[in-house]
Scaffold this motif. Structure first.
Motif, mmCIF file in Angstrom:
data_model
loop_
_atom_site.group_PDB
_atom_site.id
_atom_site.type_symbol
_atom_site.label_atom_id
_atom_site.label_comp_id
_atom_site.label_asym_id
_atom_site.label_seq_id
_atom_site.Cartn_x
_atom_site.Cartn_y
_atom_site.Cartn_z
ATOM 1 N N HIS A 28 0.815 -1.203 0.000
ATOM 2 C CA HIS A 28 0.000 0.000 0.000
ATOM 3 C C HIS A 28 0.858 1.265 0.000
ATOM 4 C CE1 HIS A 28 -2.873 -3.088 1.353
ATOM 5 N NE2 HIS A 28 -3.771 -2.338 0.760
ATOM 6 N N THR A 29 2.058 1.180 0.574
ATOM 7 C CA THR A 29 2.986 2.309 0.481
ATOM 8 C C THR A 29 3.411 2.525 -0.965
ATOM 9 O OG1 THR A 29 3.818 1.881 2.720
ATOM 10 C CG2 THR A 29 5.204 3.212 1.273
ATOM 11 N N TYR A 30 3.652 1.427 -1.666
ATOM 12 C CA TYR A 30 3.975 1.500 -3.098
ATOM 13 C C TYR A 30 2.817 2.134 -3.881
ATOM 14 C CZ TYR A 30 3.763 -0.439 -7.828
ATOM 15 O OH TYR A 30 3.586 -0.603 -9.186
ATOM 16 N N VAL A 31 1.579 1.706 -3.577
ATOM 17 C CA VAL A 31 0.412 2.273 -4.272
ATOM 18 C C VAL A 31 0.288 3.768 -3.986
ATOM 19 C CG1 VAL A 31 -2.107 2.235 -4.431
ATOM 20 C CG2 VAL A 31 -0.834 0.085 -4.332
ATOM 21 N N PHE A 252 -7.423 23.642 -9.437
ATOM 22 C CA PHE A 252 -6.010 23.246 -9.395
ATOM 23 C C PHE A 252 -5.820 21.856 -8.795
ATOM 24 C CE2 PHE A 252 -1.796 23.031 -7.528
ATOM 25 C CZ PHE A 252 -1.016 23.387 -8.630
ATOM 26 N N PHE A 253 -6.550 21.553 -7.732
ATOM 27 C CA PHE A 253 -6.359 20.264 -7.060
ATOM 28 C C PHE A 253 -7.295 19.174 -7.564
ATOM 29 C CE2 PHE A 253 -4.618 23.348 -4.002
ATOM 30 C CZ PHE A 253 -3.358 22.800 -3.820
ATOM 31 N N GLY A 254 -8.128 19.496 -8.550
ATOM 32 C CA GLY A 254 -9.019 18.489 -9.119
ATOM 33 C C GLY A 254 -8.284 17.272 -9.665
ATOM 34 N N PRO A 255 -7.208 17.456 -10.452
ATOM 35 C CA PRO A 255 -6.476 16.282 -10.960
ATOM 36 C C PRO A 255 -5.953 15.373 -9.859
ATOM 37 C CG PRO A 255 -5.869 18.237 -12.197
ATOM 38 C CD PRO A 255 -6.729 18.712 -11.054
ATOM 39 N N PHE A 256 -5.632 15.958 -8.685
ATOM 40 C CA PHE A 256 -5.184 15.119 -7.569
ATOM 41 C C PHE A 256 -6.288 14.146 -7.150
ATOM 42 C CE2 PHE A 256 -1.405 15.237 -4.934
ATOM 43 C CZ PHE A 256 -0.587 16.083 -5.674
ATOM 44 N N VAL A 257 -7.510 14.685 -7.045
ATOM 45 C CA VAL A 257 -8.644 13.846 -6.662
ATOM 46 C C VAL A 257 -8.900 12.782 -7.734
ATOM 47 C CG1 VAL A 257 -11.117 13.843 -6.170
ATOM 48 C CG2 VAL A 257 -9.674 15.698 -5.318
ATOM 49 N N GLY A 258 -8.913 13.214 -8.997
ATOM 50 C CA GLY A 258 -9.174 12.278 -10.084
ATOM 51 C C GLY A 258 -8.122 11.185 -10.171
ATOM 52 N N ALA A 259 -6.840 11.568 -10.033
ATOM 53 C CA ALA A 259 -5.766 10.577 -10.106
ATOM 54 C C ALA A 259 -5.867 9.577 -8.955
ATOM 55 C CB ALA A 259 -4.412 11.284 -10.076
ATOM 56 N N LEU A 264 -6.510 4.081 -7.519
ATOM 57 C CA LEU A 264 -6.996 3.131 -6.512
ATOM 58 C C LEU A 264 -8.010 2.162 -7.110
ATOM 59 C CD1 LEU A 264 -7.301 5.498 -3.415
ATOM 60 C CD2 LEU A 264 -5.521 3.823 -3.898
ATOM 61 N N LEU A 265 -8.880 2.667 -7.987
ATOM 62 C CA LEU A 265 -9.835 1.774 -8.643
ATOM 63 C C LEU A 265 -9.132 0.770 -9.554
ATOM 64 C CD1 LEU A 265 -12.912 3.995 -9.605
ATOM 65 C CD2 LEU A 265 -12.866 2.019 -8.072
ATOM 66 N N ARG A 266 -8.081 1.231 -10.236
ATOM 67 C CA ARG A 266 -7.349 0.322 -11.127
ATOM 68 C C ARG A 266 -6.665 -0.786 -10.332
ATOM 69 N NH1 ARG A 266 -3.343 3.275 -14.943
ATOM 70 N NH2 ARG A 266 -2.296 3.623 -12.963
ATOM 71 N N HIS A 272 -9.543 -7.932 -8.495
ATOM 72 C CA HIS A 272 -10.851 -8.584 -8.422
ATOM 73 C C HIS A 272 -11.520 -8.825 -9.772
ATOM 74 C CE1 HIS A 272 -10.926 -8.284 -4.030
ATOM 75 N NE2 HIS A 272 -10.455 -7.054 -4.172
ATOM 76 N N THR A 273 -11.073 -8.193 -10.843
ATOM 77 C CA THR A 273 -11.768 -8.353 -12.119
ATOM 78 C C THR A 273 -10.815 -8.092 -13.278
ATOM 79 O OG1 THR A 273 -13.606 -7.559 -13.478
ATOM 80 C CG2 THR A 273 -12.524 -5.950 -12.077
ATOM 81 N N GLN A 274 -11.212 -8.501 -14.471
ATOM 82 C CA GLN A 274 -10.421 -8.243 -15.675
ATOM 83 C C GLN A 274 -11.039 -7.138 -16.532
ATOM 84 O OE1 GLN A 274 -10.229 -12.023 -17.679
ATOM 85 N NE2 GLN A 274 -8.810 -12.899 -16.172
ATOM 86 N N TYR A 275 -12.066 -6.493 -16.009
ATOM 87 C CA TYR A 275 -12.828 -5.557 -16.834
ATOM 88 C C TYR A 275 -12.528 -4.108 -16.474
ATOM 89 C CZ TYR A 275 -15.281 -9.886 -17.819
ATOM 90 O OH TYR A 275 -15.576 -11.181 -18.179
ATOM 91 N N TRP A 276 -11.239 -3.765 -16.396
ATOM 92 C CA TRP A 276 -10.855 -2.396 -16.069
ATOM 93 C C TRP A 276 -11.338 -1.410 -17.135
ATOM 94 C CZ3 TRP A 276 -10.313 1.357 -13.127
ATOM 95 C CH2 TRP A 276 -9.589 2.503 -13.460
ATOM 96 N N GLY A 277 -11.272 -1.809 -18.382
ATOM 97 C CA GLY A 277 -11.734 -0.940 -19.460
ATOM 98 C C GLY A 277 -13.210 -0.596 -19.326
ATOM 99 N N LEU A 278 -14.019 -1.579 -18.928
ATOM 100 C CA LEU A 278 -15.449 -1.345 -18.722
ATOM 101 C C LEU A 278 -15.673 -0.383 -17.558
ATOM 102 C CD1 LEU A 278 -18.406 -2.049 -19.361
ATOM 103 C CD2 LEU A 278 -18.188 -3.982 -17.779
ATOM 104 N N ILE A 279 -14.910 -0.554 -16.503
ATOM 105 C CA ILE A 279 -15.050 0.329 -15.336
ATOM 106 C C ILE A 279 -14.673 1.762 -15.706
ATOM 107 C CG2 ILE A 279 -14.144 0.820 -13.030
ATOM 108 C CD1 ILE A 279 -13.762 -2.196 -12.668
#
Length: 311
Positions: A28-31, A252-259, A264-266, A272-279
């Motif tokens: 999780h430190t790496y993430v 300015f800080f919007g990209p931080f939230v989006g990233a 984390l979702l990726r 848990h799934t192979q459907y990252w593109g769908l997500i």
């Protein structure tokens, strides 16, 4: 958000980020380090597309060139690490200048499509040049200085560099230069009419965005110890663009939230799934329909300081 509360929130955020490696497991430190450098990459893209109004659809190529520049110096030149961490971002800035000189004569979608085309050429060179870049295998086992080789060391190095770069970009967008590029974004014809050199300011913004994108690439080398061609492919550019859209392109800080959300979702999806593109496609659809200004854009729209994109 009240401006008086901003310093306290910033202090709490920094304190939390400093404490993370002491409470999180190694993975999780790496993430967390990946989240930080990706947020830096998304913020650099927002400098070009959110604040300057340029359709920078090939931004990942500067991220990749920054990473490859640092990796090649570390593995093949024998030069010290500080030189490598400088060469990568400077190479990205030079490439951004060259691509900008070619693309700046076009506008809107034509500018973006030409950016993707030129970025794909760079990707193809890296992908096929086995003797120099390692081709599709990339470069692995990159030697990193002992002080920043451990998970905690690489995290704190990433946190420090990201904080300094984000502060520098924050000062840039609030400087007279930042106000000029925002004026060009809102109305380039009016800006030209009052004597602003529109193309020169756009080119300068592209070079600055490319440089900080290259810094994010150099940090990736520190955290991952490897580089590979896919990190500069145009599909990753679109993923970074979605991060900006999700967080709020005009904040300015919007990209931080989006990233943070996307990374984390990726990670969650890869387990848990192979459907990252769908997500990812679902996220983009929902954002466009329900949050056209992004997550932070909702708060800015409700704030009296809406007219100040640098807030």
């Amino acid at each position: 958000m009240r401006r008086s509360a901003a310093p306290l929130l910033l202090f709490l955020l920094l304190a939390t980020l400093l404490a993370l490696p002491h409470v999180l497991p190694r993975f999780h430190t790496y993430v967390a380090a990946i989240v930080l450098l990706t947020a830096l990459l998304a913020t650099s893209l927002n400098l070009a597309i959110g604040y300057t109004g340029l359709y920078q659809f090939g931004h990942a190529v500067f991220y990749g060139v920054g990473a490859y520049g640092t990796a090649l110096v570390l593995t093949r030149s024998g030069m010290p690490a500080p030189v490598a961490f400088l060469v990568g971002p400077l190479a990205a800035a030079v490439l951004s200048l060259l691509m900008g000189l070619i693309c700046i004569r076009l506008s809107k979608l034509y500018f973006g499509m030409l950016q993707i085309s030129l970025g794909s050429l760079v990707w193809a060179v890296v992908y096929r040049w086995y003797s120099f870049t390692g081709g599709d295998d990339g470069i692995h086992g990159i030697p990193i200085p002992d002080a920043i080789a451990s998970p905690k060391g690489s995290y704190y190095f990433t946190l420090t560099v990201t904080a300094l770069c984000v502060f520098a970009m924050y000062r840039i967008v609030r400087s007279p230069f930042g106000k000029v590029i925002q004026g060009i974004r809102d109305n380039p014809v009016r800006a030209a009419a009052i004597g602003v050199d529109v193309k020169l300011h756009q080119l300068a913004a592209l070079v600055i965005a490319g440089f900080f994108g290259g810094v994010a690439g150099s940090l990736f080398v520190v955290v991952e110890n490897s580089v590979f061609p896919d990190m500069m492919f145009w599909t990753f550019s679109l993923e970074v663009l979605i991060m900006c859209l999700l967080g709020g392109m005009y904040t300015f800080f919007g990209p931080f939230v989006g990233a943070s959300v996307i990374v984390l979702l990726r990670v969650f999806a890869s387990v848990h799934t192979q459907y990252w593109g769908l997500i990812l496609g679902t996220i983009l659809t929902l954002v466009i329909i329900f949050l056209p200004d992004g997550v932070l854009g909702v708060f800015v729209r409700r704030s009296p300081a809406k007219e100040d994109p640098g807030a």
